[in-house]
Design a protein around this motif. Structure first.
Motif, PDB file in Angstrom:
ATOM      1  N   GLU A  81      -9.260  10.060   2.981  1.00  0.00           N
ATOM      2  CA  GLU A  81     -10.272  10.254   4.296  1.00  0.00           C
ATOM      3  C   GLU A  81      -9.447  11.759   4.592  1.00  0.00           C
ATOM      4  OE1 GLU A  81     -11.002   8.221   8.222  1.00  0.00           O
ATOM      5  OE2 GLU A  81     -10.840   6.982   6.693  1.00  0.00           O
ATOM      6  N   LYS A 113      -6.167   4.546  12.640  1.00  0.00           N
ATOM      7  CA  LYS A 113      -6.957   4.132  10.683  1.00  0.00           C
ATOM      8  C   LYS A 113      -5.222   3.910  10.069  1.00  0.00           C
ATOM      9  CE  LYS A 113      -9.239   4.797   7.248  1.00  0.00           C
ATOM     10  NZ  LYS A 113     -10.404   4.230   7.166  1.00  0.00           N
ATOM     11  N   THR A 167      -8.537   5.445  -1.935  1.00  0.00           N
ATOM     12  CA  THR A 167      -9.648   6.153  -0.557  1.00  0.00           C
ATOM     13  C   THR A 167      -8.674   7.592  -0.747  1.00  0.00           C
ATOM     14  OG1 THR A 167      -8.548   5.050   0.992  1.00  0.00           O
ATOM     15  CG2 THR A 167      -9.797   3.879  -0.292  1.00  0.00           C
ATOM     16  N   LEU A 173       0.661   5.128   1.770  1.00  0.00           N
ATOM     17  CA  LEU A 173      -0.140   6.099   2.542  1.00  0.00           C
ATOM     18  C   LEU A 173       0.091   7.496   2.121  1.00  0.00           C
ATOM     19  CD1 LEU A 173       0.560   2.954   4.437  1.00  0.00           C
ATOM     20  CD2 LEU A 173      -1.464   3.504   4.033  1.00  0.00           C
ATOM     21  N   HIS A 195      -3.373   5.418  -0.341  1.00  0.00           N
ATOM     22  CA  HIS A 195      -4.660   6.099   0.475  1.00  0.00           C
ATOM     23  C   HIS A 195      -4.257   7.504   0.903  1.00  0.00           C
ATOM     24  CE1 HIS A 195      -6.348   2.024   0.702  1.00  0.00           C
ATOM     25  NE2 HIS A 195      -5.180   1.733   0.675  1.00  0.00           N
ATOM     26  N   ALA A 211       0.780  -1.062  -0.110  1.00  0.00           N
ATOM     27  CA  ALA A 211       0.208  -0.150  -0.225  1.00  0.00           C
ATOM     28  C   ALA A 211       1.172   1.278   0.037  1.00  0.00           C
ATOM     29  CB  ALA A 211      -0.897   0.111   1.395  1.00  0.00           C
ATOM     30  N   LEU A 251      -6.121  -0.217   8.438  1.00  0.00           N
ATOM     31  CA  LEU A 251      -6.117  -0.274   6.592  1.00  0.00           C
ATOM     32  C   LEU A 251      -4.652  -1.410   6.559  1.00  0.00           C
ATOM     33  CD1 LEU A 251      -5.386   3.296   5.288  1.00  0.00           C
ATOM     34  CD2 LEU A 251      -7.210   1.331   5.094  1.00  0.00           C
ATOM     35  N   GLY A 276      -3.120  -0.038  -3.789  1.00  0.00           N
ATOM     36  CA  GLY A 276      -3.567   0.398  -3.206  1.00  0.00           C
ATOM     37  C   GLY A 276      -2.849   1.528  -2.977  1.00  0.00           C
ATOM     38  N   SER A 302      -5.818   8.971  -7.184  1.00  0.00           N
ATOM     39  CA  SER A 302      -7.039   8.010  -7.319  1.00  0.00           C
ATOM     40  C   SER A 302      -6.362   7.867  -8.896  1.00  0.00           C
ATOM     41  CB  SER A 302      -8.251   8.840  -7.522  1.00  0.00           C
ATOM     42  OG  SER A 302      -8.739   9.355  -8.082  1.00  0.00           O
TER      43      SER A 302
END
Length: 249
Positions: A209, A228, A207, A106, A181, A104, A232, A179, A199
């Motif tokens: 947030e 959070k 995602t 982040l 985030h 991922a 994840l 992914g 994105s």
């Protein structure tokens, strides 16, 4: 060589003007199945004797060299502000080298490559402008402003990091297959739409947030944010919570 004894390694890239020490406390605040690995940049912290690098591509190449060949089997990248750009660049560079991919990516408080504010960076070319930026972002300890030598070092470091960000150019490459985030602060000057544009940088799930707070909400709302983050990352570390022996606080 990086530690590979835990289910997931989280490489953490610092924001402009900061060092790897920013993330040391996360080692106590995240569960023991996460190996927090702060990424130190040349010219600061434990690498203070090394020459500062103020060019984005050069720094990404250096960091990718250091990561390449020593990546754990299971890892993720986290980056805050400038650190998000560095994490993104390293993810691309490691893919180019056919290294194993991060599970991922982040990213916090960083506008997407297609929505960057180049005019703002162009304004940060003098000590006065950098000093004003430090005060506005409210992320620098008050003691720094009261000690001329420490302030001089901080301004030099921030100036180099501004040049890193200014030298960044969007990649003409296929999107990452990982992914992605993204996190932002509701009171930060980086608007939600500029964060949402990340994105298009991945062909996988993306995602967004938003948290209460400004550019340094990851510090001011640390407990909420780390909760959070833990949730994840748990999906990438099988049986993580069962293996964890330290309560999250």
């Amino acid at each position: 060589m990086f530690c590979d004894s835990k289910p997931l390694t989280l490489f953490c890239f610092p924001c402009a003007g900061a060092s790897a020490t920013t993330y040391i406390r996360w080692r106590k605040r995240l569960p023991d199945w996460i190996n927090v690995e702060p990424v130190e940049l040349p010219g600061r912290g434990s690498r203070i004797t090394e020459r500062l690098i103020d060019d984005y591509e050069t720094l990404v190449d250096r960091l990718s060299d250091e990561l390449s060949g020593a990546l754990p089997a299971n890892y993720a990248f986290f980056g805050h502000s400038m650190g998000a750009l560095l994490a993104y660049g390293c993810a691309h560079r490691l893919r180019d080298r056919r290294e194993r991919s991060a599970r991922a990516l982040l990213l916090a408080c960083c506008a997407a490559p297609t929505r960057r504010n180049e005019e703002r960076l162009a304004r940060l070319q003098t000590d006065d402008a950098l000093l004003e930026e430090l005060k506005k972002m409210n992320g620098t300890p008050v003691d720094v402003f009261e000690h001329p030598e420490l302030l001089r070092m901080t301004l030099d470091l921030l100036g180099a990091d501004v040049r890193i960000c200014a030298s960044f150019r969007p990649f003409d490459r296929a999107p990452l297959d990982v992914g992605l985030h993204v996190f932002g602060g509701l009171d930060d000057e980086i608007e939600e739409e500029r964060l949402a544009a990340w994105s298009i940088e991945t062909s996988a799930a993306a995602t967004l947030e938003m948290f209460d707070g400004g550019h340094f909400f990851i510090r001011d709302r640390e407990s909420d944010f780390l909760a959070k983050l833990r949730n994840l990352l748990r999906g990438f570390a099988p049986f993580a919570e069962r293996e964890s022996r330290r309560a999250f606080s």
